[in-house]
Motif scaffolding. Structure first.
Motif, mmCIF file in Angstrom:
data_model
loop_
_atom_site.group_PDB
_atom_site.id
_atom_site.type_symbol
_atom_site.label_atom_id
_atom_site.label_comp_id
_atom_site.label_asym_id
_atom_site.label_seq_id
_atom_site.Cartn_x
_atom_site.Cartn_y
_atom_site.Cartn_z
ATOM 1 N N TRP A 87 0.847 -1.191 0.000
ATOM 2 C CA TRP A 87 0.000 0.000 0.000
ATOM 3 C C TRP A 87 0.885 1.245 0.000
ATOM 4 N N ARG A 92 -1.460 8.179 -2.215
ATOM 5 C CA ARG A 92 -1.805 8.728 -3.520
ATOM 6 C C ARG A 92 -1.068 10.037 -3.792
ATOM 7 N N GLU A 119 -9.255 3.432 -9.231
ATOM 8 C CA GLU A 119 -8.753 4.306 -10.287
ATOM 9 C C GLU A 119 -8.201 3.428 -11.404
ATOM 10 N N TYR A 135 -8.374 2.206 -3.725
ATOM 11 C CA TYR A 135 -7.931 3.201 -2.755
ATOM 12 C C TYR A 135 -9.068 3.590 -1.830
ATOM 13 N N PRO A 142 -4.636 5.627 1.244
ATOM 14 C CA PRO A 142 -3.878 4.438 0.848
ATOM 15 C C PRO A 142 -4.383 3.851 -0.459
ATOM 16 N N SER A 143 -3.454 3.356 -1.275
ATOM 17 C CA SER A 143 -3.769 2.833 -2.601
ATOM 18 C C SER A 143 -2.965 1.567 -2.845
ATOM 19 N N HIS A 144 -3.556 0.610 -3.552
ATOM 20 C CA HIS A 144 -2.870 -0.663 -3.819
ATOM 21 C C HIS A 144 -3.079 -1.062 -5.275
ATOM 22 N N ASP A 145 -1.997 -1.462 -5.915
ATOM 23 C CA ASP A 145 -2.031 -1.885 -7.310
ATOM 24 C C ASP A 145 -2.696 -3.257 -7.435
ATOM 25 N N ARG A 156 -5.825 0.571 -9.589
ATOM 26 C CA ARG A 156 -5.514 0.604 -8.158
ATOM 27 C C ARG A 156 -6.805 0.796 -7.372
ATOM 28 N N GLN A 195 -6.547 12.178 -0.665
ATOM 29 C CA GLN A 195 -5.333 11.438 -0.353
ATOM 30 C C GLN A 195 -5.649 10.278 0.592
ATOM 31 N N TYR A 202 -12.577 6.902 -12.646
ATOM 32 C CA TYR A 202 -12.714 6.553 -11.240
ATOM 33 C C TYR A 202 -14.059 5.862 -11.029
ATOM 34 N N GLU A 254 -10.408 6.965 0.510
ATOM 35 C CA GLU A 254 -10.304 8.402 0.751
ATOM 36 C C GLU A 254 -11.432 8.815 1.683
#
Length: 651
Positions: free
Chosen positions: A51, A54, A119, A161, A85-88, A159, A83, A128, A163
């Protein structure tokens, strides 16, 4: 369409003061195989497990709090609400597979609303997708965000995420999973809906997820028409002035044409999902009722219709030209949207005139929800009669038919159809679904068998009615293909609904058999459609009904507005026949729109009167309604309520 009017309003569950809050938006049918998990993040190894932030926020493993185990992921140093956490998942998610994504979120302090989204990018173009809408998150407990996501296109970047909606406060993330249930082949040994209902086309609203794999096969097998649910709306087709995009809609239209499916266009004019620039004057200020603003607004409207409708031309044979223009609580019945306040009825006249010039052979519809409610039905009738008398080319009236297992009655629905017959217009059911819930307070972990049977009776009786009136009803469209993708999972509150003919694994439900072969669901009548209490409100309590209780909840909030849900309980010993509920707003709130009743507001004083179908409350029974409101300052709950003049307990 009502569906996306509602989707345009963010919704959330009210968090309990200290306990963890679970928002469940998925439910597997009994007998489903165990889900296959493709992503797990529990942060117990002391790392961020892939994680990243962004932007420049700080992402780090933390032992301060944990949902499970001893660690979670702390997100701090945020300078903007987006902004987080983001995960591929580009190499993890496969196109056409429906994934259930679950994440637990907790604020470090205070409260906010959190969203779970995806995203995706193709080349340099970003898009999105919202998986779970705004959901209340607090510091006193963990909130579960759970939703389904299906990737429908090839992408270069993908990804997931989290927010927040409004603040930049720090929060924690824990126990994230993504999983799927192996698909089942669609059933080919059951009758196709389009074959058993030959009287008119039966269609489904679709997104990109409905034209690939098994979804596409199910769509082609059972339906004869499609409605792009969001892809033709203004925000999708003209996000900035005079810059048009058909990236969302073109694949849906191409699929329909390749497979011989007719297309309903939805929608050219609506008060929701319209970019703010449309209503911004040449001076950069919000438009008002001036001659200059009106001229500019109508010019933008004409340009939009000429481009969007002209892009598809004869490929789309039916259009919802204008959508949801009626507000039965106004004396003239017209919704006070910016369209109306700036341009009056001329925006409707212009829309139909231009659409006819661009599409001389298309059928042009005016579309609205709750048209089986007499007050709304009659206001829409009056408007259509007036405009047609003026020569405005309205060919048809669209009835959305977002209904539930207990409302409306067959009699109310037949009265709706018969009301418009003398006008000589076509009538189409444009957005039908049947919620398994009867109010905003109910939540089921999985659809109960009795509700699914009741739903089947509703579909049986409604389709029988439509077929009896095939000379007036020229098309029926369901608002979705299957229960795995329905807007009702997030409106009016976040919970798993099951409103369509096929379940989350694309298998036929009792509702399907209610349409295809009612003998397979038995002969018992549906309580929801065989009768409907209709009573006018009385000015005083019914004899003996001296006690009542009211539950008032804010179920969603956003900057400047909120959504409320009210339940009235009869705690007396005699039935209430007709009711009025009164309260005062202490924070300057204003009710903008209300369903399951009618509202009057004078200053701080609000009075809600029962609808025709919920005026009778038996001892121990309840009646519920919901509303959208504005709140520019605080949003305190009313301190007291009176039912037919009698003070109620506040729960």
């Amino acid at each position: 369409m009502r569906a996306l009017a509602r989707l345009a309003v963010t919704t959330l569950m009210v968090a309990a003061p200290v306990a963890a809050v679970t928002v469940a938006t998925t439910a597997n049918a009994a007998g489903d195989p165990a889900p296959i998990t493709v992503l797990t993040s529990d942060f117990e190894d002391g790392t961020s497990q892939g994680w990243t932030g962004r932007s420049a926020e700080t992402i780090a493993s933390s032992t301060a709090v944990a949902h499970g185990g001893t660690r979670s992921l702390a997100i701090s140093g945020r300078t903007a609400a987006w902004q987080g956490p983001s995960h591929d998942v580009l190499g993890t998610f496969e196109k056409g597979t429906a994934y259930t994504i679950s994440a637990w979120v907790r604020m470090e302090s205070g409260s906010d609303s959190a969203r779970l989204s995806v995203e995706r990018r193709t080349g340099e173009v970003a898009a999105y997708d919202q998986v779970v809408g705004n959901t209340a998150v607090i510091s006193g407990g963990w909130t579960n965000l759970t939703g389904r996501y299906t990737l429908a296109t090839d992408v270069d970047f993908l990804r997931i995420y989290v927010e927040t909606a409004s603040t930049t406060g720090s929060f924690y993330l824990d126990d994230v999973t993504a999983s799927y249930v192996p698909s089942l082949p669609i059933q080919t040994d059951i009758p196709a809906v389009k074959d058993v209902v030959p009287e008119f086309p039966v269609g489904a609203a679709i997104t990109g997820a409905e034209i690939i794999g098994d979804h596409g096969s199910l769509l082609k097998r059972h339906f004869t028409s499609v409605t792009p649910g969001n892809a033709l709306k203004w925000d999708a087709t003209e996000p900035t002035e005079n810059t048009f995009s058909y990236a969302q809609a073109d694949p849906l239209i191409a699929f329909a044409e390749t497979n011989g499916l007719a297309i309903r266009g939805h929608t050219l004019v609506w008060h929701n999902q319209t970019p703010s620039w449309v209503f911004t004057g040449a001076d950069g200020q919000p438009m008002t009722a001036t001659a200059e603003d009106k001229e500019l607004l109508l010019a933008r409207l004409e340009n939009h219709i000429r481009n969007v409708a002209g892009h598809y031309g004869s490929d789309i044979g039916v259009w919802d030209v204008v959508n949801e223009v009626i507000d039965e609580n106004q004396a003239d019945g017209l919704r006070r949207s910016t369209w109306y306040t700036v341009a009056g009825l001329d925006y409707i006249r212009t829309a139909f005139r231009v659409a006819r010039e661009v599409l001389p052979d298309a059928k042009l519809f005016i579309n609205d929800y709750n048209t089986n409610v007499p007050a709304k039905r009659d206001k829409l009738y009056n408007l259509v009669a007036q405009l047609r008398a003026e020569g405005v080319p309205i060919d048809g009236v669209g009835h959305q038919m977002h209904i539930n297992v207990s409302w409306p009655s067959i009699a109310e629905t037949e009265a709706m159809i018969e009301k418009f017959a003398p006008l000589g217009v076509e009538q189409q059911v444009t957005e039908m679904d049947v919620s398994i819930y009867t109010n905003s307070s109910e939540t089921f972990p999985a659809p109960p068998a009795d509700r699914l049977l009741q739903q089947a009776y509703v579909y049986r009786d409604m389709f029988a009615l439509f077929r009896e009136h095939a000379s007036e009803i020229t098309s029926v469209t369901l608002w979705g293909l299957a229960d795995d993708n329905t807007w009702l999972d997030t409106f009016p509150v976040t919970r798993k609904d099951a409103p369509l003919l096929f379940d989350t694994r694309l298998q036929a439900k009792p509702a399907y058999w209610g349409v295809a072969d009612p003998s397979k669901i038995g002969t018992s009548p549906s309580p929801s459609v065989s009768s409907s209490p209709s009573s006018s409100p009385s000015s005083s309590p019914s004899a003996g009904s001296s006690t009542c209780a009211v539950t008032y909840r804010v179920t969603g909030s956003w900057p400047g507005g909120f959504q409320g849900d009210v339940k009235v309980a009869n705690t007396g010993t005699a039935a209430i026949s007709g009711w009025k509920l009164a309260w005062r707003f202490a924070g300057g709130q204003q009710v903008a729109q209300l369903w399951n009743g009618s509202v009057a507001q004078s200053g701080a004083d609000v009075t809600v009167t029962n609808a025709s179908w919920n005026g009778a409350i038996a001892p121990g029974g309840t009646a519920s309604f919901g509303f959208l409101g504005s709140a520019t300052g605080g949003n305190p709950a009313p301190a007291a309520f009176a039912l037919n003049g009698t003070n109620c307990a506040v729960l």
